[in-house]
Design an enzyme around this catalytic site. Structure first.
Site, PDB file in Angstrom:
ATOM      1  CD  GLU A   1      -2.925   1.073   0.177  1.00 57.18           C
ATOM      2  OE1 GLU A   1      -3.757   0.175   0.166  1.00 57.18           O
ATOM      3  OE2 GLU A   1      -2.857   1.939  -0.711  1.00 57.18           O
TER       4      GLU A   1
ATOM      5  CE  LYS B   1       5.249   7.189  -6.048  1.00 58.97           C
ATOM      6  NZ  LYS B   1       5.353   8.641  -5.777  1.00 58.97           N
TER       7      LYS B   1
HETATM    8  N1  HSE Z   1       9.365  11.173  -4.458  1.00 64.70           N
HETATM    9  C1  HSE Z   1       7.977  10.892  -4.317  1.00 64.70           C
HETATM   10  C2  HSE Z   1       7.146  12.116  -4.669  1.00 64.70           C
HETATM   11  C3  HSE Z   1       7.577  10.491  -2.925  1.00 64.70           C
HETATM   12  O1  HSE Z   1       7.688  13.202  -4.871  1.00 64.70           O
HETATM   13  O2  HSE Z   1       5.947  11.970  -4.728  1.00 64.70           O
HETATM   14  C4  HSE Z   1       7.818   9.039  -2.638  1.00 64.70           C
HETATM   15  O3  HSE Z   1       7.076   8.225  -3.490  1.00 64.70           O
END
Ligand code: HSE
Length: 434
Positions: free
Chosen positions: A126, A202
């Site tokens: 998650e 992601k």
């Molecule tokens: N580096 C990511 C961001 C946060 O700036 O959203 C960690 O997933």
């Protein structure tokens, strides 16, 4: 019966996780069943912001991953190696895994989930996408009855912060990035964020869950925000758009009758109509808009990073595993929580994408320029929705066009033709429109 946790990494998220586990009052009673048994760190002498007994700290992370007394391994060290090897080692030793590591899962998911299924353990993630926002569990469970049509997210807080400040201050990318680094909002090496790679990892994970198939990262078209200028943000504003870095996973509508379903998968800066729900997501916040049948649209909004929010996601996964372990006598793959798909999704090439475009040209300032532009676009079936001559820059006219929906391949051919026109000085920018 309690559960022993092996925590790998005591950085920001590890510290937040330990704080929750050490302060169970007022939270779900299951948290009282979770014991921080061992903690793997790089430096034993470092001062910590959480009260962890020094005796349970070690620099030998593999010893934790193989410790027969540990039930659940929480991998929070980040990066590819040794994180991947430690996860695999822990699985081999029968441990359940909770990880926030989108880089490892998006690259080595198939290897990790196959090993986990063979061993009858869970791998929960998650915290890997959108920090504290619950989106993995909803995709697996609450939204599981839906046919998902699209997942569109602002899933990188750093770039959303930079774009928001560019918009509010009329500032250039380089200046805002520099300031964001000084303030600690952007990493010293901002590549993964500003070039869209973090969002690509992601969306690969979200798409895999939404469309029940594996995703190859290299199939995802990825552009970052370095080329977005203050001028484009200002023109977008005049045309009633804001510019956001969107990660998009969508069924390709052209292929609804095809037997092999193709997906569009892309990360790029996008002109978003101001009336769209994602247009108002500003600063470091994340949001994910999911459309499906029969639910329609749902949007998940919240903090996409940070100690507390990400730790909240980590501990929710630990709780889910603990709940199963409390009620199951035999570890069997839970039909909602384990990963069972094995095929790779077919991804449509970006030139087949049908979308609207925004483009800004610097041209000679003389009669007939707009006519020549229009003809070049028309020749390649590109229909223009609006053409605005906005001003003069160093004796060159600035012309901004927004197209109707067009196949990207056609649009690119038209741009080549436009580029070759003698009245065109340069194509200053090209962005897609949602
Ligand atoms: N580096 C990511 C961001 C946060 O700036 O959203 C960690 O997933």
């Amino acid at each position: 019966m309690g559960f022993k946790i092996g925590l790998l990494g005591l950085g920001t998220v590890g510290t937040g996780t330990a704080k929750i586990l050490l302060s169970p009052q007022g939270r779900h009673p299951l948290i009282q069943e979770l014991e921080i048994y061992r903690v793997g760190v790089r430096d034993l002498s470092k001062t910590r912001d959480v009260n962890i007994s020094p005796e349970i700290l070690t620099t030998d992370l593999e010893a934790i991953a193989t410790d027969p007394d540990v039930d659940i391994i929480i991998e929070l060290i980040g990066g590819l190696e040794p994180a991947r090897s430690l996860i695999l080692k822990a699985i081999e030793n029968g441990k359940h895994i909770v990880t926030a590591n989108k880089a490892v899962i998006s690259r080595y998911g198939p290897e990790i989930f196959e090993a986990a299924n063979a061993k009858g353990v869970y791998v929960m993630l998650e915290a890997a996408v959108a920090g504290g926002i619950p989106v993995i569990q909803p995709l697996k469970e609450s939204l599981g009855v839906n046919r998902i049509h699209s997942v569109i997210g602002i899933i990188n807080g750093t770039t959303n912060y930079i774009l928001t400040r560019m918009q509010k201050e009329g500032a250039d990318f380089a200046d805002v990035l520099d300031d964001a680094q000084k303030l600690g909002y952007a990493e010293a090496d901002p590549t993964a964020d500003v070039d869209g790679l973090d969002a690509r990892d992601k969306i690969a994970i979200l798409a895999s869950l939404a469309f029940a198939g594996r995703i190859k990262l290299e199939d995802i078209h990825c552009e970052g925000i370095r080329q977005v200028t203050a001028a484009d943000i200002a023109y977008a504003e005049r045309l009633d758009f804001v510019i956001k870095l969107l990660a998009i996973a969508k069924h390709d509508p052209k292929n609804t009758n095809s037997t092999t379903e193709e997906l569009q998968l892309r990360v790029h800066p996008t002109l978003v109509p101001k009336t769209h729900p994602l247009a108002s997501i500003n600063d470091v916040y994340n949001a994910i808009l999911i459309a499906g049948e029969p639910i329609g649209q749902v949007m998940f909004f919240g903090p996409g990073a940070g100690e507390g929010p990400t730790a909240s996601a980590v501990v929710s996964d630990i709780m889910s595993i603990a709940a199963i372990l409390q009620t199951e006598t035999e570890p069997i793959p839970h039909p909602l929580l384990s990963c069972t798909h094995q095929h790779y999704c077919e991804i449509a090439p970006i030139i087949e994408l049908v979308t609207r475009f925004y483009a800004r040209f610097l041209t000679q300032d003389k009669p007939g320029v707009i006519g020549k532009l229009g003809s070049a676009f028309g020749k390649h079936d590109v229909s223009l929705k609006s053409v605005v001559q906005t001003g003069i820059q160093e004796q060159l006219a600035e012309i901004v066009v927004v197209t109707h929906d067009v196949r990207e391949g056609n649009f690119r051919q038209a741009l080549e033709e436009v580029q070759s026109l003698d009245v065109i000085d340069s194509i200053a920018s090209v962005l897609r429109v949602l």
